[in-house]
Design an enzyme around this catalytic site. Structure first.
Site, PDB file in Angstrom:
ATOM      1  N   SER A 141      57.099  64.872  21.489  1.00 35.08           N
ATOM      2  CA  SER A 141      58.034  64.168  22.357  1.00 35.08           C
ATOM      3  C   SER A 141      58.251  64.898  23.669  1.00 35.08           C
ATOM      4  O   SER A 141      58.861  64.350  24.575  1.00 35.08           O
ATOM      5  CB  SER A 141      59.360  63.975  21.637  1.00 35.08           C
ATOM      6  OG  SER A 141      59.766  65.173  21.036  1.00 35.08           O
ATOM      7  N   HIS A 157      52.681  59.261  22.510  1.00 32.51           N
ATOM      8  CA  HIS A 157      54.092  59.406  22.141  1.00 32.51           C
ATOM      9  C   HIS A 157      54.682  58.048  21.763  1.00 32.51           C
ATOM     10  O   HIS A 157      54.896  57.196  22.621  1.00 32.51           O
ATOM     11  CB  HIS A 157      54.862  60.043  23.319  1.00 32.51           C
ATOM     12  CG  HIS A 157      56.296  60.279  23.021  1.00 32.51           C
ATOM     13  ND1 HIS A 157      57.279  60.233  23.974  1.00 32.51           N
ATOM     14  CD2 HIS A 157      56.930  60.572  21.845  1.00 32.51           C
ATOM     15  CE1 HIS A 157      58.439  60.475  23.410  1.00 32.51           C
ATOM     16  NE2 HIS A 157      58.259  60.681  22.127  1.00 32.51           N
ATOM     17  N   GLU A 198      53.754  56.051  25.084  1.00 25.97           N
ATOM     18  CA  GLU A 198      53.456  56.823  26.302  1.00 25.97           C
ATOM     19  C   GLU A 198      52.138  57.541  26.050  1.00 25.97           C
ATOM     20  O   GLU A 198      52.025  58.257  25.041  1.00 25.97           O
ATOM     21  CB  GLU A 198      54.526  57.908  26.498  1.00 25.97           C
ATOM     22  CG  GLU A 198      55.678  57.551  27.370  1.00 25.97           C
ATOM     23  CD  GLU A 198      56.616  58.756  27.597  1.00 25.97           C
ATOM     24  OE1 GLU A 198      56.947  59.013  28.735  1.00 25.97           O
ATOM     25  OE2 GLU A 198      57.026  59.416  26.626  1.00 25.97           O
ATOM     26  N   ASN A 205      61.604  61.085  27.657  1.00 23.83           N
ATOM     27  CA  ASN A 205      62.644  62.053  27.321  1.00 23.83           C
ATOM     28  C   ASN A 205      63.207  62.793  28.531  1.00 23.83           C
ATOM     29  O   ASN A 205      64.287  63.368  28.452  1.00 23.83           O
ATOM     30  CB  ASN A 205      62.141  63.024  26.265  1.00 23.83           C
ATOM     31  CG  ASN A 205      62.220  62.380  24.902  1.00 23.83           C
ATOM     32  OD1 ASN A 205      63.192  61.688  24.604  1.00 23.83           O
ATOM     33  ND2 ASN A 205      61.197  62.555  24.082  1.00 23.83           N
TER      34      ASN A 205
HETATM   35  N1  CAA Z   1      61.507  50.948  10.412  1.00 27.49           N
HETATM   36  C1  CAA Z   1      61.020  49.705  10.509  1.00 27.49           C
HETATM   37  N2  CAA Z   1      61.742  48.647  10.881  1.00 27.49           N
HETATM   38  C2  CAA Z   1      63.028  48.864  11.173  1.00 27.49           C
HETATM   39  C3  CAA Z   1      63.605  50.140  11.102  1.00 27.49           C
HETATM   40  C4  CAA Z   1      62.788  51.201  10.692  1.00 27.49           C
HETATM   41  N3  CAA Z   1      63.249  52.445  10.617  1.00 27.49           N
HETATM   42  N4  CAA Z   1      64.907  50.024  11.475  1.00 27.49           N
HETATM   43  C5  CAA Z   1      65.135  48.731  11.755  1.00 27.49           C
HETATM   44  N5  CAA Z   1      64.000  48.032  11.592  1.00 27.49           N
HETATM   45  C6  CAA Z   1      63.810  46.605  11.820  1.00 27.49           C
HETATM   46  C7  CAA Z   1      64.606  45.834  10.836  1.00 27.49           C
HETATM   47  O1  CAA Z   1      63.859  45.579   9.658  1.00 27.49           O
HETATM   48  C8  CAA Z   1      64.933  44.555  11.589  1.00 27.49           C
HETATM   49  O2  CAA Z   1      63.896  43.622  11.455  1.00 27.49           O
HETATM   50  P1  CAA Z   1      64.254  42.182  10.848  1.00 27.49           P
HETATM   51  O3  CAA Z   1      65.295  41.608  11.738  1.00 27.49           O
HETATM   52  O4  CAA Z   1      62.971  41.449  10.877  1.00 27.49           O
HETATM   53  O5  CAA Z   1      64.780  42.482   9.477  1.00 27.49           O
HETATM   54  C9  CAA Z   1      64.957  44.961  13.051  1.00 27.49           C
HETATM   55  O6  CAA Z   1      64.325  46.263  13.119  1.00 27.49           O
HETATM   56  C10 CAA Z   1      66.356  45.063  13.559  1.00 27.49           C
HETATM   57  O7  CAA Z   1      67.055  45.947  12.692  1.00 27.49           O
HETATM   58  P2  CAA Z   1      68.604  45.781  12.315  1.00 27.49           P
HETATM   59  O8  CAA Z   1      68.992  44.344  12.398  1.00 27.49           O
HETATM   60  O9  CAA Z   1      68.842  46.518  11.041  1.00 27.49           O
HETATM   61  O10 CAA Z   1      69.381  46.627  13.387  1.00 27.49           O
HETATM   62  P3  CAA Z   1      69.365  46.544  14.945  1.00 27.49           P
HETATM   63  O11 CAA Z   1      69.290  45.162  15.465  1.00 27.49           O
HETATM   64  O12 CAA Z   1      70.474  47.419  15.391  1.00 27.49           O
HETATM   65  O13 CAA Z   1      68.000  47.251  15.386  1.00 27.49           O
HETATM   66  C11 CAA Z   1      66.947  49.207  16.132  1.00 27.49           C
HETATM   67  C12 CAA Z   1      67.694  48.542  14.987  1.00 27.49           C
HETATM   68  C13 CAA Z   1      65.637  48.496  16.376  1.00 27.49           C
HETATM   69  C14 CAA Z   1      66.682  50.633  15.675  1.00 27.49           C
HETATM   70  C15 CAA Z   1      67.839  49.128  17.427  1.00 27.49           C
HETATM   71  O14 CAA Z   1      69.127  49.602  17.146  1.00 27.49           O
HETATM   72  C16 CAA Z   1      67.277  49.910  18.579  1.00 27.49           C
HETATM   73  O15 CAA Z   1      66.404  49.448  19.296  1.00 27.49           O
HETATM   74  N6  CAA Z   1      67.811  51.131  18.785  1.00 27.49           N
HETATM   75  C17 CAA Z   1      67.328  52.033  19.833  1.00 27.49           C
HETATM   76  C18 CAA Z   1      66.111  52.732  19.339  1.00 27.49           C
HETATM   77  C19 CAA Z   1      65.569  53.676  20.352  1.00 27.49           C
HETATM   78  O16 CAA Z   1      66.071  53.848  21.444  1.00 27.49           O
HETATM   79  N7  CAA Z   1      64.476  54.297  19.980  1.00 27.49           N
HETATM   80  C20 CAA Z   1      63.844  55.304  20.799  1.00 27.49           C
HETATM   81  C21 CAA Z   1      64.341  56.629  20.381  1.00 27.49           C
HETATM   82  S1  CAA Z   1      63.663  57.877  21.365  1.00 27.49           S
HETATM   83  C22 CAA Z   1      62.229  58.228  20.615  1.00 27.49           C
HETATM   84  O17 CAA Z   1      61.863  57.774  19.602  1.00 27.49           O
HETATM   85  C23 CAA Z   1      61.401  59.182  21.343  1.00 27.49           C
HETATM   86  C24 CAA Z   1      61.706  60.598  21.235  1.00 27.49           C
HETATM   87  O18 CAA Z   1      60.823  61.362  21.581  1.00 27.49           O
HETATM   88  C25 CAA Z   1      62.982  61.154  20.824  1.00 27.49           C
END
Ligand code: CAA
Length: 283
Positions: A119, A140, A152, A190
């Site tokens: 990351s 990434h 990325e 990031n």
């Molecule tokens: N794995 C697979 N699918 C998942 C999941 C997981 N861990 N978590 C949620 N989902 C799916 C669910 O199954 C759901 O699909 P369906 O509607 O078909 O059932 C869908 O995503 C939406 O989930 P929820 O309804 O439970 O919850 P939500 O609407 O709040 O969405 C989320 C969850 C997609 C995580 C959303 O909250 C989100 O986009 N959050 C931000 C995530 C983000 O910013 N990620 C980047 C982080 S930074 C990074 O990764 C890089 C780094 O280097 C640190």
């Protein structure tokens, strides 16, 4: 270059997600982890998510079974000898990643590309421990990998155009949107995300508002799907701290100083969702 078989190193949250998406997209995949418990956990999570995808009618049973058939667990790094692309997703430590890259460089076929899901650690430095720096690149992915549309692609100093194009084609096959990024601390994602999270932690530290209220501001005020502190817990506070350290050290600018409260939580073992406690408690 044609890529058919992929090995993913590390069966944690990111590695399992990457392996799942690769298998779903038609690649033969080996999911590797030395730790048998972690490997089983990763495989079980993938299976559960694939069954759920069928329930949700996002996938047919035939597609699910095909993905499961293409996915094989492995506890032998030597299996990399049969792969065209190896994607490393182990912990964010230069020492650990360098060791893995050195070993993979010995084992993988000459044509194979070595990619890292780091990351924020420098791809150029990882490439330099191998004898194929032109075939080393960053891929990434974002968490949760099956849901997030972005990858990325990070070009190290010596990454060749051929390697870049091959990885861009893999990204397309995975149905991700890829962006081309040059190797710089924190890349793009990031460099922008983590200072926002760090600032949210300073806002707690300085007693400006409660974690829940800070998250509400960003969710309802800025339409973010998760507030920054919920997101920090989701990413893992140890990962957030190590990315801030990379930015702080890489740019030498005090604006990237990790918040003391973040350090304190990590020292306490409050790592977020995975440890049961971070800015929030999880059962
Ligand atoms: N794995 C697979 N699918 C998942 C999941 C997981 N861990 N978590 C949620 N989902 C799916 C669910 O199954 C759901 O699909 P369906 O509607 O078909 O059932 C869908 O995503 C939406 O989930 P929820 O309804 O439970 O919850 P939500 O609407 O709040 O969405 C989320 C969850 C997609 C995580 C959303 O909250 C989100 O986009 N959050 C931000 C995530 C983000 O910013 N990620 C980047 C982080 S930074 C990074 O990764 C890089 C780094 O280097 C640190």
């Amino acid at each position: 270059m044609s890529i058919n078989k992929i090995m993913v190193i590390g069966a944690g949250q990111m590695g399992a997600g990457i392996a799942q998406v690769c298998a779903q997209s038609g690649f033969d995949v080996l999911l590797y982890d030395l730790n048998e418990k972690a490997l089983n956990k990763g495989m079980n999570i993938i299976e559960k998510l694939l069954f759920r995808a069928v329930e949700k009618e996002r996938m047919t049973e035939t597609e699910r079974d095909g993905a499961l058939r293409r996915l094989t667990p492995s506890n032998q790094l030597q299996d990399a000898a049969t792969c065209d692309l190896i994607i490393e997703a182990v912990i964010e430590s230069m020492e650990v990643k360098s060791k893995v890259f050195r070993e993979l460089d010995e084992i993988a076929p000459k044509h194979a590309i070595l990619a890292s899901n780091t990351s924020s650690l420098p791809i150029t430095e990882l490439a330099a421990v191998t004898n194929r720096p032109d075939q080393v690149i960053g891929m990434h992915f974002m968490n949760p990998v099956p849901v997030m549309k972005l990858v990325e692609i990070i070009r190290g100093l010596q990454t060749s155009d051929e390697t870049y194009l091959a990885i861009e084609a893999v990204g397309k096959k995975l149905q991700k949107t890829s962006v081309e990024v040059n190797d710089f601390p924190g890349f793009v994602s990031n460099r922008i995300l983590m200072p926002m999270i760090n600032e949210a932690i300073y806002t707690v530290y300085e007693g400006v508002a409660s974690p829940a209220d800070i998250d509400t501001v960003m969710k309802l005020g800025m339409n973010h799907p998760m507030g920054p502190l919920t997101l920090a817990d989701f990413i893992g506070l140890d990962t957030c701290l190590s990315i801030m350290e990379v930015l702080y050290e890489g740019f030498g600018d005090s604006k990237y100083r990790p918040c003391p409260l973040l350090r304190k939580y990590v020292k306490a073992g409050w790592l977020g969702k995975k440890s049961g406690r971070g800015f929030y408690e999880y059962s």
